[in-house]
Write an enzyme that holds these catalytic residues in place. Structure first.
Site, PDB file in Angstrom:
ATOM      1  CG  ASP A 192      -1.792  -1.267   1.293  1.00  0.00           C
ATOM      2  OD1 ASP A 192      -2.143  -1.844   0.502  1.00  0.00           O
ATOM      3  OD2 ASP A 192      -2.474  -1.460   2.490  1.00  0.00           O
ATOM      4  CG  ASP A 223       0.856   3.209   4.613  1.00  0.00           C
ATOM      5  OD1 ASP A 223      -0.289   3.038   4.878  1.00  0.00           O
ATOM      6  OD2 ASP A 223       1.817   2.269   4.494  1.00  0.00           O
TER       7      ASP A 223
END
Length: 203
Positions: free
Chosen positions: A128, A130
């Site tokens: 992901d 962030d």
């Protein structure tokens, strides 16, 4: 070294802790940065997290402020170019104009921030992205929902934590419909209906 340290800042100079799993000593041998976390520690210390090579390898520790040799904040990483074309870095390039146009201070955290700051591999194809956005004054839930909708067009999942005066709040949670949301503070997590209200957040 006297400085104002904030959650998600990256620090260099971490000494070897007295007691820790073997992987911590191996990880610190590369002289990586450690990340400032929220927590209460003794005077002259800062709460930090140590990252290992595997996702599950995370270790909470404290670091003497006097040992800090270098500091980078998430917002100092927004224009750093990575050496690999991971989806998380593609998403960062894709979203940079949108985030710049918001008028708010933002930065790169998590694995992407660690890799951009240190050059030490932390990302992979499924990582992901962030991000943090500093929101010293309230932002509306509709603003949050609109931003989430825009982030969901990125090439990978994007998680944003809003940085409030009293702690950290997940953007996706603020964009939701729950009356109370979880604010992460130095004293622990708190369920609040108005996380920007200092008297409520510090009670």
């Amino acid at each position: 070294m006297v400085m104002k340290l904030l959650a998600h800042d990256l620090l260099w100079g971490m000494p070897l802790p007295a007691e820790a799993p073997d992987w911590v000593f191996e990880a610190l041998g590369d002289n990586p940065p450690v990340v400032v976390r929220r927590g209460i520690v003794a005077a002259g210390q800062v709460a930090v997290g140590i990252r290992g090579r595997r996702r599950e390898q995370r270790y909470a520790a404290s670091m003497p402020q006097a040992a800090i040799t270098r500091r980078l904040s998430p917002e100092q990483l927004i224009d750093v170019q990575g050496t690999h074309d991971w989806p998380a870095l593609q998403a960062l390039a894709q979203l940079r104009p949108l985030l710049q146009a918001s008028g708010l201070v933002w930065g790169v955290a998590g694995s992407a921030g660690h890799e951009l700051a240190s050059g030490i591999a932390a990302l992979h194809a499924g990582s992901d992205l962030d991000l943090i956005i500093r929101t010293p004054v309230p932002v509306s839930r509709q603003w949050a929902a609109d931003l989430v909708a825009a982030l969901d067009n990125a090439v990978c999942r994007v998680d944003v934590q809003l940085q409030l005066p009293a702690g950290g709040l997940a953007l996706r949670e603020w964009a939701g419909s729950a009356r109370q949301v979880l604010l992460k503070t130095d004293q622990g997590a708190q369920l609040l209906s108005d996380p920007w209200q200092p008297s409520q957040a510090c009670a």
